[in-house]
Each structure stands twice: as C-alpha cells, then as structure tokens.
Motif scaffolding. Structure first.
Motif, PDB file in Angstrom:
ATOM      1  N   GLN A  93      12.022 -41.196  26.597  1.00 59.75           N
ATOM      2  CA  GLN A  93      10.920 -40.938  25.671  1.00 59.75           C
ATOM      3  C   GLN A  93      11.306 -40.035  24.498  1.00 59.75           C
ATOM      4  O   GLN A  93      10.457 -39.698  23.679  1.00 59.75           O
ATOM      5  CB  GLN A  93       9.735 -40.357  26.441  1.00 59.75           C
ATOM      6  CG  GLN A  93       9.121 -41.385  27.366  1.00 59.75           C
ATOM      7  CD  GLN A  93       8.038 -40.823  28.236  1.00 59.75           C
ATOM      8  OE1 GLN A  93       7.246 -40.002  27.805  1.00 59.75           O
ATOM      9  NE2 GLN A  93       7.992 -41.273  29.479  1.00 59.75           N
ATOM     10  N   LEU A  94      12.561 -39.665  24.404  1.00 57.92           N
ATOM     11  CA  LEU A  94      13.008 -38.848  23.272  1.00 57.92           C
ATOM     12  C   LEU A  94      13.185 -39.698  22.020  1.00 57.92           C
ATOM     13  O   LEU A  94      13.703 -40.814  22.082  1.00 57.92           O
ATOM     14  CB  LEU A  94      14.350 -38.183  23.595  1.00 57.92           C
ATOM     15  CG  LEU A  94      14.342 -37.053  24.604  1.00 57.92           C
ATOM     16  CD1 LEU A  94      15.772 -36.616  24.905  1.00 57.92           C
ATOM     17  CD2 LEU A  94      13.513 -35.881  24.094  1.00 57.92           C
ATOM     18  N   ALA A  95      12.789 -39.131  20.894  1.00 55.31           N
ATOM     19  CA  ALA A  95      13.099 -39.733  19.599  1.00 55.31           C
ATOM     20  C   ALA A  95      14.568 -39.462  19.297  1.00 55.31           C
ATOM     21  O   ALA A  95      15.165 -38.528  19.863  1.00 55.31           O
ATOM     22  CB  ALA A  95      12.225 -39.107  18.509  1.00 55.31           C
ATOM     23  N   GLU A  96      15.165 -40.230  18.414  1.00 51.36           N
ATOM     24  CA  GLU A  96      16.535 -39.914  18.027  1.00 51.36           C
ATOM     25  C   GLU A  96      16.551 -38.516  17.406  1.00 51.36           C
ATOM     26  O   GLU A  96      15.705 -38.185  16.574  1.00 51.36           O
ATOM     27  CB  GLU A  96      17.086 -40.939  17.035  1.00 51.36           C
ATOM     28  CG  GLU A  96      18.562 -40.703  16.786  1.00 51.36           C
ATOM     29  CD  GLU A  96      19.235 -41.849  16.053  1.00 51.36           C
ATOM     30  OE1 GLU A  96      20.172 -41.552  15.290  1.00 51.36           O
ATOM     31  OE2 GLU A  96      18.840 -43.014  16.252  1.00 51.36           O
ATOM     32  N   GLY A  97      17.469 -37.698  17.851  1.00 52.71           N
ATOM     33  CA  GLY A  97      17.522 -36.296  17.436  1.00 52.71           C
ATOM     34  C   GLY A  97      16.658 -35.401  18.308  1.00 52.71           C
ATOM     35  O   GLY A  97      16.687 -34.186  18.184  1.00 52.71           O
ATOM     36  N   GLY A  98      15.864 -36.005  19.199  1.00 49.40           N
ATOM     37  CA  GLY A  98      14.979 -35.243  20.078  1.00 49.40           C
ATOM     38  C   GLY A  98      15.733 -34.535  21.187  1.00 49.40           C
ATOM     39  O   GLY A  98      16.840 -34.937  21.566  1.00 49.40           O
TER      40      GLY A  98
END
Length: 142
Positions: A93-98
C-alpha cells in the motif's frame, strides 16, 4: 481551526495513543487514515476528533494487518505495535517514495524503515526498540 493544504496521506496502525497521535499527524501531515483494533476506542475517537476540529482524520475499527487498501497508496505508514514479520499488505500500500516505519520482532525488536522505490523495497534498520505485540490476524499466522 486552520486547515492544511493538501499533502501526504498517512496511515497510523493501532494507535496506542489513539486520538492524540491522529490529531498530531493531522496537523503535521494533513489527511490521516487510522485503524483501531479496540472497538470502544474507535467509536470514541470517531466522535471526539471531528468535534475538536480534526476533520481530515479517517478512522476505522478493525485489524490493521491488512491496512486500508481502498485509501492506498500512502506516503507513510506508521505502525505502533510490533508484528513478528513485516505485513506484506502494508508494503503493497505504499506509494512510490513512501515509507513504512514499523517495529519488527518478538522478544528482540528493531525499528525498521521500508522505502518503496522504482526498483522495489529498500529496508533500513534504525535501532532496537520494545513495542507491544501486534494483535489480531498476525497472531493466527505466526
């Protein structure tokens, strides 16, 4: 109460400091999604925060092991209870860069930061910690 401009979205898991943590994160980062595993606390926080002017805090009663896929991706996920291993659904569920910040382990725990990059997931151990164990679904699988 002033409102922050749109910014990163955060998901604190099983907030042990309940409404206080969600309120602080709301002021610092903007929109916050919080999962509470204790139903009575979830109901109380859901009533209290809007009354105090924290309108961008979304609260759900449930097991945070699976995160909140309908609201993903997240720029940051903060976990305040220690699973024995990192929950894969949270990494997904992380965004890129998250970043996923999570205490991991049983009797010996470490605070770990996972960062999602275009090449995959990077893992960085920060330091030893001692958190309460994550409850719910994770207990049945380990």
């Amino acid at each position: 109460v002033s409102r922050r401009p749109p910014g990163p979205t955060l998901l604190p898991y099983e907030a042990l400091v309940r409404s206080y943590q969600a309120a602080i994160l709301n002021r610092v980062a903007g929109e916050v999604y919080s999962i509470e595993i204790v139903e009575a606390l979830a109901l109380r926080v859901r009533e209290t925060l809007p009354r105090l002017g924290f309108g961008e805090v979304h609260l759900r009663y449930g097991d945070g092991y699976l995160g909140w896929p309908e609201a993903a991706p997240f720029d940051a996920i903060l976990v305040t209870a220690a699973p024995p291993t990192v929950p894969q659904p949270l990494l997904e569920q992380l965004a890129e860069g998250g970043r996923l910040i999570v205490p991991v382990g049983r009797s010996v725990q470490e605070l770990v930061v996972y960062t999602k990059t275009s090449k995959g997931i990077e893992r960085k151990s920060i330091f030893p910690v001692r958190f309460v164990p994550m409850t719910g679904m994770i207990q049945k699988s380990h």
